[in-house]
Motif scaffolding. Structure first.
Motif, PDB file in Angstrom:
ATOM      1  N   GLY A   8       0.873  -1.170   0.000  1.00 39.67           N
ATOM      2  CA  GLY A   8       0.000   0.000   0.000  1.00 39.67           C
ATOM      3  C   GLY A   8       0.911   1.221   0.000  1.00 39.67           C
ATOM      4  O   GLY A   8       2.085   1.112   0.359  1.00 39.67           O
ATOM      5  N   GLY A   9       0.372   2.340  -0.393  1.00 41.34           N
ATOM      6  CA  GLY A   9       1.171   3.565  -0.443  1.00 41.34           C
ATOM      7  C   GLY A   9       1.503   4.086   0.943  1.00 41.34           C
ATOM      8  O   GLY A   9       1.106   3.483   1.949  1.00 41.34           O
ATOM      9  N   ILE A  10       2.192   5.190   0.979  1.00 40.83           N
ATOM     10  CA  ILE A  10       2.585   5.794   2.258  1.00 40.83           C
ATOM     11  C   ILE A  10       1.349   6.059   3.126  1.00 40.83           C
ATOM     12  O   ILE A  10       0.321   6.553   2.623  1.00 40.83           O
ATOM     13  N   ALA A  11       1.452   5.669   4.403  1.00 45.97           N
ATOM     14  CA  ALA A  11       0.399   5.893   5.403  1.00 45.97           C
ATOM     15  C   ALA A  11      -0.962   5.312   5.020  1.00 45.97           C
ATOM     16  O   ALA A  11      -1.996   5.781   5.469  1.00 45.97           O
ATOM     17  N   SER A  12      -0.941   4.262   4.180  1.00 45.41           N
ATOM     18  CA  SER A  12      -2.217   3.646   3.801  1.00 45.41           C
ATOM     19  C   SER A  12      -2.769   2.789   4.945  1.00 45.41           C
ATOM     20  O   SER A  12      -3.976   2.598   5.062  1.00 45.41           O
ATOM     21  N   GLY A  13      -1.845   2.239   5.770  1.00 48.15           N
ATOM     22  CA  GLY A  13      -2.284   1.402   6.893  1.00 48.15           C
ATOM     23  C   GLY A  13      -1.660   0.012   6.914  1.00 48.15           C
ATOM     24  O   GLY A  13      -2.175  -0.888   7.566  1.00 48.15           O
ATOM     25  N   LYS A  14      -0.523  -0.170   6.221  1.00 49.10           N
ATOM     26  CA  LYS A  14       0.133  -1.486   6.176  1.00 49.10           C
ATOM     27  C   LYS A  14       0.489  -1.999   7.577  1.00 49.10           C
ATOM     28  O   LYS A  14       0.229  -3.145   7.903  1.00 49.10           O
ATOM     29  N   THR A 138      -3.248  13.494   4.689  1.00 49.40           N
ATOM     30  CA  THR A 138      -3.630  13.931   6.042  1.00 49.40           C
ATOM     31  C   THR A 138      -2.939  13.076   7.108  1.00 49.40           C
ATOM     32  O   THR A 138      -2.399  13.597   8.078  1.00 49.40           O
ATOM     33  N   ARG A 139      -2.939  11.752   6.920  1.00 51.24           N
ATOM     34  CA  ARG A 139      -2.362  10.856   7.939  1.00 51.24           C
ATOM     35  C   ARG A 139      -0.842  10.977   7.995  1.00 51.24           C
ATOM     36  O   ARG A 139      -0.256  10.885   9.077  1.00 51.24           O
ATOM     37  N   THR A 140      -0.206  11.194   6.863  1.00 51.09           N
ATOM     38  CA  THR A 140       1.261  11.339   6.882  1.00 51.09           C
ATOM     39  C   THR A 140       1.659  12.621   7.596  1.00 51.09           C
ATOM     40  O   THR A 140       2.582  12.628   8.412  1.00 51.09           O
ATOM     41  N   ALA A 142      -0.022  14.211   9.866  1.00 49.26           N
ATOM     42  CA  ALA A 142      -0.288  14.060  11.304  1.00 49.26           C
ATOM     43  C   ALA A 142       0.782  13.202  11.974  1.00 49.26           C
ATOM     44  O   ALA A 142       1.198  13.481  13.096  1.00 49.26           O
ATOM     45  N   ARG A 143       1.252  12.169  11.283  1.00 50.91           N
ATOM     46  CA  ARG A 143       2.212  11.232  11.885  1.00 50.91           C
ATOM     47  C   ARG A 143       3.645  11.762  11.838  1.00 50.91           C
ATOM     48  O   ARG A 143       4.376  11.675  12.808  1.00 50.91           O
ATOM     49  N   ASP A 144       4.051  12.275  10.671  1.00 48.79           N
ATOM     50  CA  ASP A 144       5.476  12.585  10.458  1.00 48.79           C
ATOM     51  C   ASP A 144       5.797  14.072  10.548  1.00 48.79           C
ATOM     52  O   ASP A 144       6.968  14.450  10.427  1.00 48.79           O
ATOM     53  N   ASN A 174      -9.020   1.200   3.943  1.00 52.16           N
ATOM     54  CA  ASN A 174      -8.777   1.650   5.320  1.00 52.16           C
ATOM     55  C   ASN A 174      -9.341   3.042   5.564  1.00 52.16           C
ATOM     56  O   ASN A 174      -8.625   4.017   5.718  1.00 52.16           O
ATOM     57  N   ASN A 175     -10.679   3.094   5.638  1.00 49.94           N
ATOM     58  CA  ASN A 175     -11.295   4.389   5.947  1.00 49.94           C
ATOM     59  C   ASN A 175     -11.603   4.537   7.424  1.00 49.94           C
ATOM     60  O   ASN A 175     -11.758   5.635   7.927  1.00 49.94           O
ATOM     61  N   GLY A 176     -11.684   3.419   8.129  1.00 48.79           N
ATOM     62  CA  GLY A 176     -11.973   3.483   9.562  1.00 48.79           C
ATOM     63  C   GLY A 176     -11.441   2.246  10.260  1.00 48.79           C
ATOM     64  O   GLY A 176     -11.421   1.167   9.670  1.00 48.79           O
ATOM     65  N   ARG A 177     -11.012   2.424  11.492  1.00 52.22           N
ATOM     66  CA  ARG A 177     -10.353   1.314  12.203  1.00 52.22           C
ATOM     67  C   ARG A 177     -11.298   0.150  12.475  1.00 52.22           C
ATOM     68  O   ARG A 177     -10.894  -1.002  12.392  1.00 52.22           O
TER      69      ARG A 177
END
Ligand code: ATP
Length: 201
Positions: A8-14, A138-140, A142-144, A174-177
């Motif tokens: 999966g791409g960056i911050a996809s949820g692997k 957005t997730r990248t 927030a994380r990095d 991966n739209n929601g946990r």
């Protein structure tokens, strides 16, 4: 040996998906870890790199100066090719060795650049974690703690969403946990069945 490749791409949820599968007693083989192992202190890979680029490519403690190596290959295509020719076969061989040593019903091979580096050939089944680009951005951030421009540059350097999906045998969104957790549980059952039947897709 039945191998499910996870990409999966960056911050996809692997990492998130891999943790859910590992919690089911499935062994993981992680290409990022293997890529570090083949250039660890004392490795043949590191010796060849320091012979080729000189001792200045090492830090004071003898470990690889990754930032300097990145600069060295970024500005010079021949250097990049030399490094890829050295490391790709080493990484591939070590991945195969770790997969062969695994004893869970199937093994999850986690490879961010599975499609880009053509490591799909090691897999019986390819699982892609898929999200909208905007979610990755957005997730990248927030994380990095990086800029939109930096994330976009990384996205540009990776396979497109379409290229990745074209290589997929299964896709998990991966739209929601909560949804992810139940979708992965269903996929895990499917992989157990495929592995038992010894089926490659
Ligand atoms: P990378 O390849 O960049 O290391 P990855 O594909 O392994 O990333 P994760 O580390 O699993 O992705 O997830 C990226 C970030 O998004 C993490 O900070 C994670 O906590 C968060 N995240 C993952 N899934 C969700 C979700 N469903 N909702 C909200 N945040 C999520």
């Amino acid at each position: 040996m039945y191998v499910v490749g996870l990409t999966g791409g960056i911050a996809s949820g692997k990492t998130t998906v891999a943790a859910l599968i590992a919690a089911q007693g499935i062994n993981l083989v992680d290409a990022d870890i293997v890529a570090r192992e083949v250039v660890a202190i004392g490795s043949d890979g590191l010796k060849q790199i320091s012979t080729h680029f000189g001792e200045q490519i090492l830090q004071d403690d003898g470990s690889l100066n990754r930032a300097l190596l990145r600069d060295t290959i970024f500005s010079n295509n021949a250097n990049k090719q030399w490094l890829n020719h050295l490391l790709h076969p080493m990484i591939r061989a070590e991945l195969l060795a770790q997969l062969a040593a695994s004893n869970s019903p199937y093994t999850l091979l986690v490879v961010p650049l599975l499609v880009e580096n053509k490591l799909t050939t090691l897999c019986d089944h390819v699982l892609v974690v898929d999200v909208e680009e905007q979610v990755q951005i957005t997730r990248t951030i927030a994380r990095d703690n990086v800029s939109v421009q930096q994330v976009k540059a990384i996205l540009q350097s990776q396979a497109t969403r379409e290229q990745r999906l074209a290589a997929a045998d299964s896709v998990v969104v991966n739209n929601g946990r909560q949804q992810l957790t139940s979708d992965v549980a269903v996929l895990h059952q499917k992989f157990l069945e495929l592995a038992t039947a010894g089926m490659a897709d």
